[in-house]
Design a protein around this motif. Structure first.
Motif, PDB file in Angstrom:
ATOM      1  N   LYS A   1      -3.867  -1.668   2.567  1.00 15.48           N
ATOM      2  CA  LYS A   1      -2.777  -2.192   3.182  1.00 15.48           C
ATOM      3  C   LYS A   1      -2.768  -3.747   3.114  1.00 15.48           C
ATOM      4  CE  LYS A   1      -1.723   1.437   6.051  1.00 15.48           C
ATOM      5  NZ  LYS A   1      -1.805   2.008   7.363  1.00 15.48           N
ATOM      6  N   ILE A   2      -1.758  -4.483   2.668  1.00 17.51           N
ATOM      7  CA  ILE A   2      -1.788  -5.929   2.803  1.00 17.51           C
ATOM      8  C   ILE A   2      -2.213  -6.490   4.079  1.00 17.51           C
ATOM      9  CG2 ILE A   2      -0.214  -7.760   2.327  1.00 17.51           C
ATOM     10  CD1 ILE A   2       1.198  -6.465   0.349  1.00 17.51           C
ATOM     11  N   GLN A   3      -3.034  -7.604   4.151  1.00 13.95           N
ATOM     12  CA  GLN A   3      -3.805  -8.072   5.233  1.00 13.95           C
ATOM     13  C   GLN A   3      -2.713  -9.346   5.747  1.00 13.95           C
ATOM     14  OE1 GLN A   3      -7.907  -7.923   5.514  1.00 13.95           O
ATOM     15  NE2 GLN A   3      -7.953  -7.489   3.257  1.00 13.95           N
ATOM     16  N   GLY A   4      -1.504  -9.570   5.471  1.00 13.11           N
ATOM     17  CA  GLY A   4      -0.829 -10.708   5.920  1.00 13.11           C
ATOM     18  C   GLY A   4      -0.327 -11.615   5.067  1.00 13.11           C
ATOM     19  N   VAL A   5       0.542 -12.662   5.536  1.00 11.28           N
ATOM     20  CA  VAL A   5       0.979 -13.775   4.600  1.00 11.28           C
ATOM     21  C   VAL A   5      -0.198 -14.410   3.987  1.00 11.28           C
ATOM     22  CG1 VAL A   5       2.449 -16.037   4.545  1.00 11.28           C
ATOM     23  CG2 VAL A   5       3.057 -13.808   6.223  1.00 11.28           C
ATOM     24  N   GLY A   6      -1.236 -14.639   4.577  1.00  9.88           N
ATOM     25  CA  GLY A   6      -2.184 -15.394   3.843  1.00  9.88           C
ATOM     26  C   GLY A   6      -2.926 -14.710   2.578  1.00  9.88           C
ATOM     27  N   ALA A   7      -2.765 -13.711   2.521  1.00  6.13           N
ATOM     28  CA  ALA A   7      -3.497 -12.668   1.384  1.00  6.13           C
ATOM     29  C   ALA A   7      -3.118 -13.007   0.145  1.00  6.13           C
ATOM     30  CB  ALA A   7      -3.119 -11.111   1.333  1.00  6.13           C
ATOM     31  N   HIS A   8      -4.113 -12.877  -0.789  1.00  2.61           N
ATOM     32  CA  HIS A   8      -4.063 -13.296  -2.266  1.00  2.61           C
ATOM     33  C   HIS A   8      -3.048 -12.660  -3.040  1.00  2.61           C
ATOM     34  CE1 HIS A   8      -8.524 -14.561  -2.154  1.00  2.61           C
ATOM     35  NE2 HIS A   8      -7.881 -15.479  -1.330  1.00  2.61           N
ATOM     36  N   ARG A   9      -2.060 -13.303  -3.612  1.00  2.00           N
ATOM     37  CA  ARG A   9      -1.145 -12.284  -4.632  1.00  2.00           C
ATOM     38  C   ARG A   9      -1.170 -13.022  -5.781  1.00  2.00           C
ATOM     39  NH1 ARG A   9       0.946 -12.170   0.714  1.00  2.00           N
ATOM     40  NH2 ARG A   9       2.141 -10.017   1.170  1.00  2.00           N
ATOM     41  N   PHE A  10      -1.658 -12.538  -6.875  1.00  4.94           N
ATOM     42  CA  PHE A  10      -1.707 -13.104  -7.986  1.00  4.94           C
ATOM     43  C   PHE A  10      -0.566 -12.237  -8.762  1.00  4.94           C
ATOM     44  CE2 PHE A  10      -6.219 -13.259  -6.892  1.00  4.94           C
ATOM     45  CZ  PHE A  10      -6.225 -14.659  -6.888  1.00  4.94           C
ATOM     46  N   ARG A  11       0.420 -13.040  -9.797  1.00  5.02           N
ATOM     47  CA  ARG A  11       1.429 -12.248 -10.339  1.00  5.02           C
ATOM     48  C   ARG A  11       1.659 -12.749 -11.734  1.00  5.02           C
ATOM     49  NH1 ARG A  11       3.936 -14.145  -5.353  1.00  5.02           N
ATOM     50  NH2 ARG A  11       4.269 -12.341  -3.966  1.00  5.02           N
TER      51      ARG A  11
ATOM     52  N   GLU B   1      -7.426 -17.520 -10.298  1.00  5.44           N
ATOM     53  CA  GLU B   1      -8.156 -18.682  -9.587  1.00  5.44           C
ATOM     54  C   GLU B   1      -7.555 -18.177  -7.885  1.00  5.44           C
ATOM     55  OE1 GLU B   1      -8.247 -23.343  -9.358  1.00  5.44           O
ATOM     56  OE2 GLU B   1      -9.513 -22.337 -11.167  1.00  5.44           O
ATOM     57  N   ARG B   2      -8.815 -18.378  -7.062  1.00  8.54           N
ATOM     58  CA  ARG B   2      -8.213 -18.257  -5.609  1.00  8.54           C
ATOM     59  C   ARG B   2      -7.466 -19.584  -5.178  1.00  8.54           C
ATOM     60  NH1 ARG B   2     -13.787 -17.281  -2.105  1.00  8.54           N
ATOM     61  NH2 ARG B   2     -12.098 -17.758  -0.741  1.00  8.54           N
ATOM     62  N   ALA B   3      -6.620 -19.089  -4.644  1.00  8.52           N
ATOM     63  CA  ALA B   3      -5.289 -20.087  -4.261  1.00  8.52           C
ATOM     64  C   ALA B   3      -5.324 -20.442  -2.561  1.00  8.52           C
ATOM     65  CB  ALA B   3      -4.143 -19.494  -4.686  1.00  8.52           C
ATOM     66  N   ASN B   4      -6.258 -19.770  -2.027  1.00 10.88           N
ATOM     67  CA  ASN B   4      -6.102 -20.219  -0.752  1.00 10.88           C
ATOM     68  C   ASN B   4      -7.464 -19.966  -0.190  1.00 10.88           C
ATOM     69  OD1 ASN B   4      -6.607 -17.461   0.146  1.00 10.88           O
ATOM     70  ND2 ASN B   4      -4.308 -17.190  -0.228  1.00 10.88           N
ATOM     71  N   SER B   5      -7.771 -20.232   1.224  1.00 10.22           N
ATOM     72  CA  SER B   5      -9.113 -20.062   1.895  1.00 10.22           C
ATOM     73  C   SER B   5      -9.651 -18.734   2.228  1.00 10.22           C
ATOM     74  CB  SER B   5      -9.309 -21.303   3.005  1.00 10.22           C
ATOM     75  OG  SER B   5      -8.606 -20.824   3.984  1.00 10.22           O
ATOM     76  N   TYR B   6      -8.740 -17.881   2.113  1.00 13.96           N
ATOM     77  CA  TYR B   6      -9.038 -16.485   2.747  1.00 13.96           C
ATOM     78  C   TYR B   6     -10.042 -15.960   1.816  1.00 13.96           C
ATOM     79  CZ  TYR B   6      -5.057 -16.954   6.059  1.00 13.96           C
ATOM     80  OH  TYR B   6      -4.342 -17.467   6.904  1.00 13.96           O
ATOM     81  N   THR B   7     -10.955 -15.084   2.513  1.00 17.37           N
ATOM     82  CA  THR B   7     -11.726 -14.134   1.680  1.00 17.37           C
ATOM     83  C   THR B   7     -11.591 -12.700   2.117  1.00 17.37           C
ATOM     84  OG1 THR B   7     -13.359 -15.900   1.503  1.00 17.37           O
ATOM     85  CG2 THR B   7     -14.326 -13.808   1.128  1.00 17.37           C
ATOM     86  N   TRP B   8     -11.122 -11.904   1.145  1.00 18.65           N
ATOM     87  CA  TRP B   8     -10.930 -10.437   1.486  1.00 18.65           C
ATOM     88  C   TRP B   8     -11.819  -9.623   0.671  1.00 18.65           C
ATOM     89  CZ3 TRP B   8      -8.544 -10.851   5.772  1.00 18.65           C
ATOM     90  CH2 TRP B   8      -7.264 -11.657   6.008  1.00 18.65           C
ATOM     91  N   THR B   9     -12.190  -8.356   0.974  1.00 15.10           N
ATOM     92  CA  THR B   9     -13.033  -7.575   0.296  1.00 15.10           C
ATOM     93  C   THR B   9     -12.450  -6.552  -0.432  1.00 15.10           C
ATOM     94  OG1 THR B   9     -13.417  -6.502   2.029  1.00 15.10           O
ATOM     95  CG2 THR B   9     -14.711  -8.390   1.767  1.00 15.10           C
ATOM     96  N   ASN B  10     -11.189  -6.211  -0.572  1.00 14.62           N
ATOM     97  CA  ASN B  10     -10.600  -5.098  -1.415  1.00 14.62           C
ATOM     98  C   ASN B  10      -9.247  -5.949  -2.135  1.00 14.62           C
ATOM     99  OD1 ASN B  10     -12.079  -2.495  -0.559  1.00 14.62           O
ATOM    100  ND2 ASN B  10     -11.745  -3.766   1.342  1.00 14.62           N
ATOM    101  N   TYR B  11      -8.987  -5.311  -3.289  1.00 20.48           N
ATOM    102  CA  TYR B  11      -8.062  -5.806  -4.147  1.00 20.48           C
ATOM    103  C   TYR B  11      -7.229  -4.593  -4.934  1.00 20.48           C
ATOM    104  CZ  TYR B  11      -9.329 -10.469  -3.429  1.00 20.48           C
ATOM    105  OH  TYR B  11      -9.425 -11.822  -2.980  1.00 20.48           O
ATOM    106  N   THR B  12      -5.881  -4.825  -4.875  1.00 22.65           N
ATOM    107  CA  THR B  12      -5.229  -3.752  -5.666  1.00 22.65           C
ATOM    108  C   THR B  12      -4.672  -4.289  -6.952  1.00 22.65           C
ATOM    109  OG1 THR B  12      -4.417  -2.487  -3.811  1.00 22.65           O
ATOM    110  CG2 THR B  12      -3.060  -2.707  -5.474  1.00 22.65           C
ATOM    111  N   LEU B  13      -4.547  -3.602  -7.781  1.00 23.41           N
ATOM    112  CA  LEU B  13      -4.034  -3.855  -9.163  1.00 23.41           C
ATOM    113  C   LEU B  13      -2.633  -3.015  -9.245  1.00 23.41           C
ATOM    114  CD1 LEU B  13      -3.930  -4.887 -12.051  1.00 23.41           C
ATOM    115  CD2 LEU B  13      -5.290  -3.080 -12.673  1.00 23.41           C
ATOM    116  N   GLN B  14      -1.633  -3.627  -9.396  1.00 18.79           N
ATOM    117  CA  GLN B  14      -0.475  -2.881  -9.608  1.00 18.79           C
ATOM    118  C   GLN B  14       0.095  -3.237 -11.189  1.00 18.79           C
ATOM    119  OE1 GLN B  14       1.163  -1.389  -5.997  1.00 18.79           O
ATOM    120  NE2 GLN B  14       2.172  -3.160  -6.208  1.00 18.79           N
TER     121      GLN B  14
END
Length: 338
Positions: A26-36, A85-98
């Motif tokens: 599940k997405i962790q909020g507005v600050g989550a990484h979103r690469f597109r 490239e990381r675009a913010n200071s958040y560090t998450w430990t799981n990622y989804t590929l769509q």
């Protein structure tokens, strides 16, 4: 020799998204990484290299504005390397590929993995993301709950996905918005898809190799057009011509055809001399055991065609095997080959 056309398939990968999530996907909020890629806004951007080489050519543009993709899903196995490239200071430990196919606004494949922080050789397992829900410009971004996309006779399966922390590979090829170094390391990922599909001949797709006329003759060179006609592009290198190239074979009237060239979109072959004439002789393509629906072609006793180049110049060799041109004509009383 008959020229090949670019290989293509009925299915194309047209957009990607990578999103940081919790362990349930599940997405962790507005600050989550979103690469597109561009179809969903493209910022911060995903840039792709075909294959596993980190220094390979980036295939989807140099800037966010043109980092869209239209990757043909030809039969076989395809691997792509991801730079993001990381675009913010958040560090998450799981990622989804769509993965989005054929201009769809909803993902058809969605995978979940832990962020790899330990090794360039051993990676965390990946699996289906069961939990992600997001709104992308008014379109639902719900996880489809599968690693397989089916479209007609084509089946695309995601067989691997990994996404690694920037500290592991120490790459600096992109910024969040452009494919260029900026002294900041980026996350490096990789995914592999396996594509299966029965070969399919186009309607009227079996023609004289020189004239493209609909009638052919025993012994003539012909071209076959369609989709997923081969898993690789291969040309014959010896005589007699082989009956199989790269796992592809062709029968015309039940007789195995000698092959000149095979690719996903075009086959060049010879009509077997043994073929019996008829108005609708069956033509079948087989690729690694997958058999096409039969097409047909009219076989007649004579159907001459002359290969051409330039401004309707006949492909003719002079006696010294040079190509006959206005500047290099055949000598009087010499032999020429058309």
């Amino acid at each position: 020799m008959m020229a090949g056309v670019p290989a293509w398939s009925a299915v194309r990968l047209t957009a990607m998204q990578i999103v940081s999530t919790d362990t349930a996907g599940k997405i962790q909020g507005v600050g989550a990484h979103r690469f597109r890629t561009t179809l969903h806004g493209g910022q911060p951007a995903i840039f792709l290299v075909k294959g596993e080489e980190l220094d390979g050519a980036i295939v989807n543009g140099s800037e966010t504005a043109d980092n869209d993709i239209a990757l043909p899903m030809t039969v076989g196995t395809h691997t792509y390397t991801i730079f993001a490239e990381r675009a913010n200071s958040y560090t998450w430990t799981n990622y989804t590929l769509q993965l989005f196919f054929d201009q769809s606004r909803s993902a058809q494949i969605s995978a979940l993995t832990e962020l790899n922080v330990n090794s360039t050789q051993f990676f965390p397992p990946f699996g289906v993301n069961p939990g992600m829900v997001e709104d992308l410009g008014g379109y639902p971004g719900r996880s489809p709950g599968t690693l397989v996309y089916k479209s007609g006779k084509t089946e695309v399966t995601l067989t691997s996905f990994r996404f690694s922390d920037s500290s592991l590979y120490k790459q600096d090829r992109v910024s969040p918005f452009e494919a260029k170094s900026n002294r900041i390391m980026e996350n490096v990922g990789q995914f592999t898809v396996e594509v299966k599909a029965a070969p399919e001949l186009s309607a009227g797709g079996v023609v004289n190799g020189a004239s493209f006329a609909a009638k052919v003759a025993p012994g003539a060179l012909i071209s076959l057009f369609g989709t997923d006609l081969a898993v690789e592009t291969v040309g014959a290198t010896e005589l007699p011509l082989p009956r199989q190239l790269g796992g592809t074979s062709v029968t015309i009237g039940g007789k195995a055809a000698p092959l000149v060239y095979v690719s996903a979109g075009q086959i060049n072959a010879q009509v077997p001399y043994e073929v019996v004439e008829g108005p609708a002789v069956p033509v079948v393509v087989t690729v690694n055991g997958e058999v096409s629906t039969p097409g047909s072609v009219s076989v007649v006793s004579a159907a001459p065609g002359i290969f051409q180049f330039g401004q309707r110049r006949a492909v003719v060799q002079n006696a010294d095997y040079s190509v006959n041109t206005a500047e290099d004509g055949a000598a009087v009383n010499s032999y020429a080959v058309a």
